[in-house]
Design a protein around this motif. Structure first.
Motif, short mmCIF file in Angstrom:
data_model
loop_
_atom_site.label_atom_id
_atom_site.label_comp_id
_atom_site.label_asym_id
_atom_site.label_seq_id
_atom_site.Cartn_x
_atom_site.Cartn_y
_atom_site.Cartn_z
N ALA A 138 0.79 -1.26 -0.23
CA ALA A 138 0.08 -0.03 0.06
C ALA A 138 0.84 1.45 -0.30
O ALA A 138 0.47 2.39 -0.28
N MET A 139 2.14 1.18 0.16
CA MET A 139 3.11 2.23 0.28
C MET A 139 4.56 1.73 -0.01
O MET A 139 4.94 0.88 0.05
N ALA A 140 5.17 2.80 -0.63
CA ALA A 140 6.52 2.48 -1.04
C ALA A 140 7.60 3.69 -0.26
O ALA A 140 6.97 4.72 0.06
N SER A 141 8.69 3.27 0.11
CA SER A 141 9.48 3.99 0.85
C SER A 141 11.03 4.19 0.06
O SER A 141 11.40 3.19 -0.64
N LEU A 142 11.74 5.16 0.46
CA LEU A 142 13.22 5.32 -0.09
C LEU A 142 13.93 6.51 0.64
O LEU A 142 13.51 7.19 1.39
#
Ligand SMILES: CC(C)(COP(=O)(O)OP(=O)(O)OC[C@H]1O[C@@H](n2cnc3c(N)ncnc32)[C@H](O)[C@@H]1OP(=O)(O)O)[C@@H](O)C(=O)NCCC(=O)NCCS
Length: 444
Positions: A138-142
Protein backbone atom coordinates in the motif's frame (compact mmCIF):
# COMPACT_ATOMS: atom_id res chain seq x y z
CA UNK A 1 12.43 8.56 -25.85
CA UNK A 2 9.20 6.86 -27.02
CA UNK A 3 8.16 3.59 -25.40
CA UNK A 4 8.99 1.71 -28.61
CA UNK A 5 12.41 3.30 -28.87
CA UNK A 6 13.02 2.52 -25.18
CA UNK A 7 12.01 -1.12 -25.61
CA UNK A 8 14.16 -1.37 -28.72
CA UNK A 9 17.19 -0.14 -26.78
CA UNK A 10 16.70 -1.74 -23.32
CA UNK A 11 15.31 -4.85 -21.72
CA UNK A 12 14.00 -4.56 -18.14
CA UNK A 13 14.58 -7.78 -16.22
CA UNK A 14 14.16 -8.75 -12.56
CA UNK A 15 16.73 -11.01 -10.93
CA UNK A 16 17.21 -12.43 -7.44
CA UNK A 17 20.63 -12.00 -5.78
CA UNK A 18 22.14 -15.48 -5.68
CA UNK A 19 25.26 -17.51 -4.86
CA UNK A 20 26.46 -20.39 -7.03
CA UNK A 21 27.25 -23.89 -5.80
CA UNK A 22 30.72 -22.80 -4.64
CA UNK A 23 29.19 -20.03 -2.54
CA UNK A 24 30.34 -17.22 -4.87
CA UNK A 25 27.94 -14.59 -6.31
CA UNK A 26 26.60 -15.68 -9.73
CA UNK A 27 27.93 -13.81 -12.77
CA UNK A 28 24.59 -11.97 -13.15
CA UNK A 29 24.62 -10.99 -9.46
CA UNK A 30 28.23 -9.75 -9.64
CA UNK A 31 27.53 -7.71 -12.77
CA UNK A 32 24.51 -6.03 -11.15
CA UNK A 33 26.51 -5.20 -7.99
CA UNK A 34 29.39 -3.75 -9.98
CA UNK A 35 26.93 -1.54 -11.88
CA UNK A 36 25.59 -0.23 -8.54
CA UNK A 37 29.13 0.44 -7.29
CA UNK A 38 29.88 2.42 -10.45
CA UNK A 39 26.70 4.50 -9.95
CA UNK A 40 27.49 5.33 -6.33
CA UNK A 41 31.28 5.71 -6.80
CA UNK A 42 31.91 2.80 -4.46
CA UNK A 43 34.76 0.32 -4.59
CA UNK A 44 34.05 -3.25 -5.68
CA UNK A 45 34.05 -5.72 -2.80
CA UNK A 46 36.50 -8.61 -2.44
CA UNK A 47 34.96 -11.98 -3.48
CA UNK A 48 34.58 -12.87 0.20
CA UNK A 49 32.77 -9.64 1.16
CA UNK A 50 30.64 -9.77 -2.00
CA UNK A 51 29.48 -13.30 -1.13
CA UNK A 52 28.56 -12.22 2.39
CA UNK A 53 26.68 -9.17 1.06
CA UNK A 54 24.71 -11.35 -1.36
CA UNK A 55 23.73 -13.60 1.55
CA UNK A 56 22.45 -10.53 3.39
CA UNK A 57 20.52 -9.22 0.35
CA UNK A 58 18.97 -12.67 -0.03
CA UNK A 59 18.08 -12.72 3.69
CA UNK A 60 16.21 -9.44 3.12
CA UNK A 61 14.48 -11.11 0.15
CA UNK A 62 15.49 -8.34 -2.25
CA UNK A 63 14.17 -8.20 -5.79
CA UNK A 64 16.61 -6.62 -8.23
CA UNK A 65 15.68 -4.97 -11.47
CA UNK A 66 18.16 -4.27 -14.27
CA UNK A 67 17.84 -2.29 -17.50
CA UNK A 68 20.04 -4.18 -19.97
CA UNK A 69 21.29 -2.67 -23.25
CA UNK A 70 20.07 -4.94 -26.04
CA UNK A 71 22.86 -4.20 -28.55
CA UNK A 72 26.01 -3.39 -26.52
CA UNK A 73 29.13 -2.13 -28.24
CA UNK A 74 32.01 -4.62 -28.20
CA UNK A 75 34.14 -4.38 -25.10
CA UNK A 76 31.71 -2.23 -23.15
CA UNK A 77 30.47 -3.37 -19.75
CA UNK A 78 26.97 -3.18 -21.26
CA UNK A 79 27.62 -6.69 -22.55
CA UNK A 80 27.00 -8.03 -19.04
CA UNK A 81 26.24 -5.17 -16.62
CA UNK A 82 22.82 -3.52 -16.49
CA UNK A 83 22.79 0.18 -17.47
CA UNK A 84 20.16 0.82 -14.82
CA UNK A 85 19.75 -0.82 -11.39
CA UNK A 86 16.86 -0.76 -8.93
CA UNK A 87 16.03 -2.94 -5.89
CA UNK A 88 13.11 -3.38 -3.54
CA UNK A 89 12.23 -5.42 -0.49
CA UNK A 90 9.78 -5.47 2.41
CA UNK A 91 10.39 -3.00 5.21
CA UNK A 92 7.92 -2.20 7.97
CA UNK A 93 7.36 1.43 8.95
CA UNK A 94 6.31 2.00 12.57
CA UNK A 95 3.39 4.25 13.48
CA UNK A 96 4.75 4.46 17.03
CA UNK A 97 1.82 2.79 18.79
CA UNK A 98 3.08 -0.76 18.33
CA UNK A 99 1.52 -1.04 14.88
CA UNK A 100 3.27 -0.74 11.53
CA UNK A 101 2.70 -0.90 7.80
CA UNK A 102 4.80 -2.83 5.30
CA UNK A 103 6.42 -0.63 2.68
CA UNK A 104 8.01 -1.48 -0.64
CA UNK A 105 11.47 -0.18 0.28
CA UNK A 106 13.37 0.98 -2.80
CA UNK A 107 17.16 1.05 -2.97
CA UNK A 108 20.22 0.82 -5.26
CA UNK A 109 18.79 3.20 -7.90
CA UNK A 110 21.49 3.99 -10.45
CA UNK A 111 21.68 4.73 -14.16
CA UNK A 112 24.96 4.53 -16.06
CA UNK A 113 26.25 8.03 -16.93
CA UNK A 114 26.32 7.13 -20.65
CA UNK A 115 22.60 6.21 -20.57
CA UNK A 116 21.14 8.89 -18.35
CA UNK A 117 18.14 11.05 -19.28
CA UNK A 118 16.78 8.43 -21.66
CA UNK A 119 13.95 7.42 -19.34
CA UNK A 120 15.56 4.43 -17.60
CA UNK A 121 14.71 5.65 -14.10
CA UNK A 122 11.12 6.43 -15.08
CA UNK A 123 10.73 3.00 -16.69
CA UNK A 124 12.24 1.18 -13.69
CA UNK A 125 10.14 3.15 -11.19
CA UNK A 126 6.93 2.54 -13.14
CA UNK A 127 7.65 -1.19 -13.44
CA UNK A 128 8.62 -1.48 -9.75
CA UNK A 129 5.59 0.35 -8.37
CA UNK A 130 3.22 -1.61 -10.61
CA UNK A 131 4.81 -4.82 -9.39
CA UNK A 132 4.70 -3.51 -5.81
CA UNK A 133 0.94 -2.97 -6.09
CA UNK A 134 0.58 -6.47 -7.50
CA UNK A 135 2.61 -7.80 -4.54
CA UNK A 136 0.14 -6.11 -2.17
CA UNK A 137 2.07 -3.04 -1.02
CA UNK A 138 0.00 0.00 0.00
CA UNK A 139 3.07 2.25 0.32
CA UNK A 140 6.61 2.59 -1.03
CA UNK A 141 9.58 4.15 0.75
CA UNK A 142 13.12 5.24 -0.03
CA UNK A 143 16.03 7.38 1.10
CA UNK A 144 17.43 9.64 -1.61
CA UNK A 145 20.86 10.79 -2.68
CA UNK A 146 19.41 14.01 -4.13
CA UNK A 147 16.36 16.01 -3.12
CA UNK A 148 14.93 16.68 -6.58
CA UNK A 149 14.53 13.22 -8.09
CA UNK A 150 11.55 11.52 -6.47
CA UNK A 151 8.68 13.99 -6.04
CA UNK A 152 7.76 13.51 -9.71
CA UNK A 153 7.09 9.86 -8.87
CA UNK A 154 4.75 10.72 -5.97
CA UNK A 155 7.24 10.48 -3.08
CA UNK A 156 7.09 13.07 -0.30
CA UNK A 157 9.84 13.81 2.22
CA UNK A 158 8.27 12.58 5.47
CA UNK A 159 11.17 12.67 7.93
CA UNK A 160 14.16 14.96 8.04
CA UNK A 161 17.40 14.46 9.93
CA UNK A 162 20.16 16.61 11.32
CA UNK A 163 23.89 16.25 11.71
CA UNK A 164 24.68 18.01 15.00
CA UNK A 165 27.68 18.79 17.17
CA UNK A 166 27.55 19.28 20.91
CA UNK A 167 30.51 21.10 22.40
CA UNK A 168 31.49 19.30 25.59
CA UNK A 169 32.87 22.30 27.42
CA UNK A 170 29.46 23.92 27.91
CA UNK A 171 27.08 20.98 27.79
CA UNK A 172 27.06 19.49 31.29
CA UNK A 173 25.49 19.28 33.76
CA UNK A 174 22.16 18.49 32.12
CA UNK A 175 19.29 20.57 33.49
CA UNK A 176 17.31 17.58 34.75
CA UNK A 177 18.85 14.60 36.55
CA UNK A 178 19.08 11.31 34.67
CA UNK A 179 18.76 7.94 36.33
CA UNK A 180 19.95 4.38 35.87
CA UNK A 181 23.38 2.98 35.06
CA UNK A 182 25.63 3.23 32.02
CA UNK A 183 28.26 0.52 31.55
CA UNK A 184 30.83 -0.04 28.82
CA UNK A 185 30.42 -3.31 26.89
CA UNK A 186 32.05 -4.78 23.79
CA UNK A 187 30.36 -4.58 20.37
CA UNK A 188 30.49 -8.41 20.32
CA UNK A 189 28.50 -8.59 23.55
CA UNK A 190 25.99 -6.11 22.16
CA UNK A 191 25.52 -8.19 19.04
CA UNK A 192 25.07 -11.43 20.95
CA UNK A 193 22.96 -9.71 23.58
CA UNK A 194 20.45 -6.93 23.66
CA UNK A 195 20.98 -4.82 20.52
CA UNK A 196 18.11 -6.19 18.48
CA UNK A 197 15.75 -6.30 21.47
CA UNK A 198 16.43 -2.64 22.28
CA UNK A 199 15.92 -1.75 18.63
CA UNK A 200 12.61 -3.66 18.55
CA UNK A 201 11.39 -1.66 21.57
CA UNK A 202 12.59 1.63 20.02
CA UNK A 203 10.94 0.70 16.74
CA UNK A 204 7.59 -0.16 18.31
CA UNK A 205 7.26 3.18 20.13
CA UNK A 206 8.83 5.53 17.57
CA UNK A 207 6.80 6.87 14.65
CA UNK A 208 8.81 6.73 11.45
CA UNK A 209 11.23 4.03 12.57
CA UNK A 210 11.87 1.30 10.02
CA UNK A 211 13.15 -2.24 10.36
CA UNK A 212 16.85 -2.50 9.52
CA UNK A 213 18.56 -4.34 6.66
CA UNK A 214 20.38 -7.52 7.68
CA UNK A 215 23.69 -6.00 6.53
CA UNK A 216 23.22 -2.84 8.61
CA UNK A 217 23.66 -4.54 11.97
CA UNK A 218 27.39 -5.40 11.99
CA UNK A 219 28.20 -1.84 10.84
CA UNK A 220 25.88 -0.18 13.38
CA UNK A 221 27.36 -2.27 16.17
CA UNK A 222 30.93 -1.51 15.14
CA UNK A 223 31.92 -5.01 14.09
CA UNK A 224 32.87 -4.05 10.56
CA UNK A 225 33.05 -1.02 8.28
CA UNK A 226 31.09 -0.40 5.06
CA UNK A 227 34.08 -1.87 3.18
CA UNK A 228 33.48 -5.21 4.92
CA UNK A 229 36.76 -5.06 6.85
CA UNK A 230 36.71 -5.41 10.66
CA UNK A 231 36.19 -2.05 12.41
CA UNK A 232 38.71 -1.83 15.21
CA UNK A 233 37.92 1.60 16.59
CA UNK A 234 34.30 1.34 17.75
CA UNK A 235 33.34 1.22 21.45
CA UNK A 236 29.97 0.50 23.00
CA UNK A 237 27.97 1.20 26.15
CA UNK A 238 24.52 0.31 27.43
CA UNK A 239 22.00 1.88 29.79
CA UNK A 240 19.84 0.10 32.35
CA UNK A 241 17.16 1.63 34.56
CA UNK A 242 18.03 1.58 38.29
CA UNK A 243 17.69 -1.87 39.79
CA UNK A 244 16.83 -3.50 36.47
CA UNK A 245 18.98 -6.00 34.56
CA UNK A 246 17.35 -5.43 31.20
CA UNK A 247 19.13 -2.98 28.91
CA UNK A 248 16.92 -0.16 27.56
CA UNK A 249 19.43 1.71 25.38
CA UNK A 250 22.85 1.41 23.79
CA UNK A 251 25.35 3.55 21.95
CA UNK A 252 28.34 2.76 19.72
CA UNK A 253 30.95 5.39 18.92
CA UNK A 254 34.44 6.10 17.63
CA UNK A 255 36.82 8.99 18.32
CA UNK A 256 38.55 10.90 15.54
CA UNK A 257 41.54 12.72 16.85
CA UNK A 258 42.12 16.31 15.81
CA UNK A 259 45.57 17.54 14.91
CA UNK A 260 46.55 21.02 15.95
CA UNK A 261 44.93 23.76 17.99
CA UNK A 262 41.92 24.50 15.75
CA UNK A 263 41.17 20.90 14.91
CA UNK A 264 38.66 19.37 17.31
CA UNK A 265 38.91 15.82 18.51
CA UNK A 266 35.45 14.48 17.72
CA UNK A 267 33.55 11.62 19.32
CA UNK A 268 31.25 10.33 16.56
CA UNK A 269 28.12 8.44 17.46
CA UNK A 270 27.82 5.40 15.18
CA UNK A 271 24.48 4.12 16.51
CA UNK A 272 22.24 5.32 19.34
CA UNK A 273 19.15 3.28 20.09
CA UNK A 274 16.87 3.93 23.04
CA UNK A 275 13.67 2.36 24.27
CA UNK A 276 13.12 5.14 26.83
CA UNK A 277 13.75 8.89 26.99
CA UNK A 278 15.90 8.34 30.07
CA UNK A 279 18.18 5.95 28.18
CA UNK A 280 18.61 8.56 25.43
CA UNK A 281 19.52 11.38 27.83
CA UNK A 282 21.73 9.19 30.03
CA UNK A 283 23.73 7.91 27.06
CA UNK A 284 24.23 11.49 25.81
CA UNK A 285 25.31 12.54 29.30
CA UNK A 286 27.79 9.65 29.36
CA UNK A 287 29.24 10.55 25.93
CA UNK A 288 29.60 14.18 26.94
CA UNK A 289 31.49 13.13 30.06
CA UNK A 290 34.19 11.17 28.16
CA UNK A 291 37.54 13.00 28.42
CA UNK A 292 40.09 13.70 25.70
CA UNK A 293 37.64 14.97 23.09
CA UNK A 294 36.05 18.33 22.33
CA UNK A 295 32.84 17.61 20.49
CA UNK A 296 30.22 14.85 20.30
CA UNK A 297 28.87 14.51 16.76
CA UNK A 298 25.60 12.77 15.86
CA UNK A 299 24.53 12.60 12.23
CA UNK A 300 21.08 11.08 12.90
CA UNK A 301 19.53 13.65 15.19
CA UNK A 302 15.79 14.18 14.88
CA UNK A 303 14.12 17.54 14.52
CA UNK A 304 12.92 18.72 17.92
CA UNK A 305 15.64 16.67 19.65
CA UNK A 306 15.08 16.74 23.44
CA UNK A 307 18.83 16.94 24.04
CA UNK A 308 18.68 20.65 23.11
CA UNK A 309 16.31 21.36 25.99
CA UNK A 310 18.23 19.07 28.34
CA UNK A 311 21.71 20.60 27.87
CA UNK A 312 23.13 22.87 30.54
CA UNK A 313 23.76 25.43 27.80
CA UNK A 314 21.51 24.99 24.76
CA UNK A 315 24.11 26.88 22.68
CA UNK A 316 26.49 23.95 23.07
CA UNK A 317 24.33 22.33 20.36
CA UNK A 318 25.02 23.28 16.74
CA UNK A 319 23.25 22.04 13.64
CA UNK A 320 25.86 21.24 10.99
CA UNK A 321 23.46 20.10 8.32
CA UNK A 322 19.80 19.19 7.84
CA UNK A 323 18.22 17.21 5.00
CA UNK A 324 15.47 14.85 3.93
CA UNK A 325 15.72 11.30 5.21
CA UNK A 326 12.76 8.95 4.55
CA UNK A 327 10.46 9.56 1.55
CA UNK A 328 7.04 7.91 1.42
CA UNK A 329 4.83 7.14 -1.58
CA UNK A 330 1.20 6.21 -0.97
CA UNK A 331 -0.07 3.58 -3.40
CA UNK A 332 -3.38 2.79 -1.69
CA UNK A 333 -4.84 5.75 0.23
CA UNK A 334 -7.57 3.82 2.04
CA UNK A 335 -5.27 1.08 3.35
CA UNK A 336 -2.59 3.52 4.46
CA UNK A 337 -4.97 5.89 6.26
CA UNK A 338 -6.79 2.99 7.89
CA UNK A 339 -3.53 1.50 9.20
CA UNK A 340 -2.32 4.49 11.23
CA UNK A 341 -3.56 5.74 14.62
CA UNK A 342 -5.06 9.26 15.04
CA UNK A 343 -4.69 11.72 17.90
CA UNK A 344 -8.22 13.14 17.65
CA UNK A 345 -11.47 12.06 16.02
CA UNK A 346 -13.02 13.90 13.10
CA UNK A 347 -13.97 13.68 9.44
CA UNK A 348 -12.35 15.13 6.34
CA UNK A 349 -12.68 14.77 2.59
CA UNK A 350 -9.31 14.61 0.81
CA UNK A 351 -8.86 15.18 -2.93
CA UNK A 352 -5.61 13.46 -3.90
CA UNK A 353 -3.93 14.03 -7.26
CA UNK A 354 -1.39 11.53 -8.57
CA UNK A 355 0.29 11.91 -11.97
CA UNK A 356 1.09 8.18 -11.98
CA UNK A 357 -2.52 7.31 -11.20
CA UNK A 358 -2.12 4.83 -8.31
CA UNK A 359 -3.66 6.96 -5.55
CA UNK A 360 -5.71 9.55 -7.45
CA UNK A 361 -9.20 10.03 -6.05
CA UNK A 362 -11.50 11.71 -3.58
CA UNK A 363 -11.58 10.06 -0.17
CA UNK A 364 -13.66 10.51 2.95
CA UNK A 365 -11.72 9.86 6.17
CA UNK A 366 -13.79 9.26 9.32
CA UNK A 367 -11.89 8.84 12.57
CA UNK A 368 -13.71 7.39 15.57
CA UNK A 369 -11.89 6.38 18.79
CA UNK A 370 -8.56 7.07 17.10
CA UNK A 371 -9.04 4.64 14.19
CA UNK A 372 -9.82 5.78 10.66
CA UNK A 373 -12.13 4.36 8.05
CA UNK A 374 -11.87 5.54 4.47
CA UNK A 375 -14.42 5.62 1.66
CA UNK A 376 -13.25 6.28 -1.87
CA UNK A 377 -15.90 8.67 -3.18
CA UNK A 378 -14.41 8.93 -6.67
CA UNK A 379 -11.40 7.84 -8.71
CA UNK A 380 -10.45 11.44 -9.54
CA UNK A 381 -9.50 14.30 -7.22
CA UNK A 382 -12.48 16.36 -8.42
CA UNK A 383 -15.10 13.70 -7.83
CA UNK A 384 -16.72 14.99 -4.64
CA UNK A 385 -20.43 15.19 -5.47
CA UNK A 386 -21.02 17.82 -2.76
CA UNK A 387 -18.53 20.27 -4.21
CA UNK A 388 -14.98 21.03 -3.14
CA UNK A 389 -13.14 18.60 -0.88
CA UNK A 390 -12.00 19.88 2.53
CA UNK A 391 -8.34 19.45 1.60
CA UNK A 392 -6.71 19.14 -1.82
CA UNK A 393 -3.18 17.80 -2.11
CA UNK A 394 -0.80 15.82 -4.29
CA UNK A 395 0.01 12.24 -3.30
CA UNK A 396 3.61 13.35 -2.57
CA UNK A 397 2.33 15.75 0.08
CA UNK A 398 0.06 13.09 1.55
CA UNK A 399 3.20 10.96 1.93
CA UNK A 400 5.02 13.92 3.49
CA UNK A 401 2.46 14.51 6.29
CA UNK A 402 1.73 10.85 7.07
CA UNK A 403 4.15 10.25 9.94
CA UNK A 404 3.20 13.53 11.59
CA UNK A 405 6.69 15.03 11.35
CA UNK A 406 5.79 17.45 8.54
CA UNK A 407 2.81 19.63 9.41
CA UNK A 408 -0.08 20.10 6.93
CA UNK A 409 -0.18 23.77 7.97
CA UNK A 410 3.45 24.13 6.86
CA UNK A 411 2.68 22.54 3.50
CA UNK A 412 -0.40 24.78 3.14
CA UNK A 413 1.82 27.81 3.84
CA UNK A 414 4.20 26.46 1.17
CA UNK A 415 1.33 26.48 -1.33
CA UNK A 416 1.25 22.67 -1.59
CA UNK A 417 -1.99 21.92 0.30
CA UNK A 418 -5.19 23.79 -0.56
CA UNK A 419 -8.31 24.24 1.55
CA UNK A 420 -11.17 26.74 1.25
CA UNK A 421 -11.56 26.63 5.02
CA UNK A 422 -8.14 26.78 6.75
CA UNK A 423 -9.54 25.01 9.83
CA UNK A 424 -9.69 21.83 7.73
CA UNK A 425 -5.88 21.93 7.54
CA UNK A 426 -5.50 22.47 11.29
CA UNK A 427 -7.98 19.61 11.86
CA UNK A 428 -5.82 17.36 9.67
CA UNK A 429 -2.74 18.45 11.62
CA UNK A 430 -4.41 17.65 14.95
CA UNK A 431 -5.55 14.25 13.69
CA UNK A 432 -2.08 13.28 12.45
CA UNK A 433 -0.17 14.49 15.53
CA UNK A 434 2.05 11.62 16.76
CA UNK A 435 2.45 10.71 20.42
CA UNK A 436 6.26 10.85 20.26
CA UNK A 437 8.64 12.82 18.09
CA UNK A 438 9.24 10.81 14.91
CA UNK A 439 12.81 9.55 14.53
CA UNK A 440 14.25 7.51 11.69
CA UNK A 441 17.61 5.78 12.27
CA UNK A 442 17.44 3.26 9.42
CA UNK A 443 19.15 3.70 6.04
CA UNK A 444 18.53 1.64 2.93
C1 LIG B 1 19.27 9.99 -10.72
C2 LIG B 1 19.35 8.99 -11.87
C3 LIG B 1 18.97 7.62 -11.32
C4 LIG B 1 18.35 9.41 -12.96
O1 LIG B 1 18.25 8.41 -13.96
P1 LIG B 1 17.77 8.74 -15.47
O2 LIG B 1 17.56 7.43 -16.14
O3 LIG B 1 18.71 9.69 -16.07
O4 LIG B 1 16.36 9.44 -15.28
P2 LIG B 1 15.19 9.50 -16.37
O5 LIG B 1 15.78 9.74 -17.72
O6 LIG B 1 14.29 8.32 -16.24
O7 LIG B 1 14.44 10.76 -15.87
C5 LIG B 1 13.24 10.68 -15.12
C6 LIG B 1 12.84 12.07 -14.70
O8 LIG B 1 13.66 12.48 -13.60
C7 LIG B 1 14.36 13.68 -13.92
N1 LIG B 1 15.65 13.56 -13.28
C8 LIG B 1 16.50 12.55 -13.45
N2 LIG B 1 17.58 12.73 -12.66
C9 LIG B 1 17.39 13.86 -12.00
C10 LIG B 1 18.17 14.56 -11.04
N3 LIG B 1 19.37 14.12 -10.62
N4 LIG B 1 17.66 15.71 -10.56
C11 LIG B 1 16.46 16.16 -10.98
N5 LIG B 1 15.69 15.52 -11.88
C12 LIG B 1 16.16 14.39 -12.38
C13 LIG B 1 14.39 13.75 -15.42
O9 LIG B 1 14.48 15.07 -15.86
C14 LIG B 1 13.06 13.12 -15.78
O10 LIG B 1 11.99 14.03 -15.62
P3 LIG B 1 10.59 13.85 -16.38
O11 LIG B 1 10.34 12.38 -16.49
O12 LIG B 1 9.65 14.56 -15.49
O13 LIG B 1 10.83 14.48 -17.72
C15 LIG B 1 20.77 8.93 -12.47
O14 LIG B 1 21.13 10.21 -12.89
C16 LIG B 1 21.83 8.38 -11.55
O15 LIG B 1 22.08 7.18 -11.56
N6 LIG B 1 22.50 9.20 -10.72
C17 LIG B 1 23.54 8.73 -9.81
C18 LIG B 1 23.03 7.81 -8.71
C19 LIG B 1 21.89 8.43 -7.94
O16 LIG B 1 21.88 9.60 -7.62
N7 LIG B 1 20.90 7.58 -7.62
C20 LIG B 1 19.78 7.96 -6.84
C21 LIG B 1 19.88 7.17 -5.59
S1 LIG B 1 18.63 7.59 -4.46
Amino acid sequence: MSNDAFDERYELRTIAPALDEQGAPTAETTAWMRAVNLGFHETDATPEHAARAVGEFAADDQTWLGAYVRHPLPGSVDETWPAGTFAWFRKALSWGDGSSIDTQAISAVTVRPTERRRGILRAMMTRALEQGVAEGYAMASLTASEGTIYRRFGFGSAIRERAVRVRRARALPLLAPTSGMVTVVTPEWLEAGPAREVFARFDACTPGSMVRNTGTWPVALGLRGYDGEPAKDVRAAVHRPSGVDEVDGYVTWRVKEGHGRDDDTVLEIVDLVYATDDAYLSLWEFLLSIDLNDVVRYSRSRLDDPIVAALGDNRAYDVEHEEDHVWLRVLDVARVLESRPYAVDGSLTLAVSDAMGFAAGTYRLDVVDGRGSVTRIAHTPDGDADGAADVRLDVADLGAVLIGSVSPTTLAAAGLIQADDPTAVTRLRAMLLPERTPHGITYF
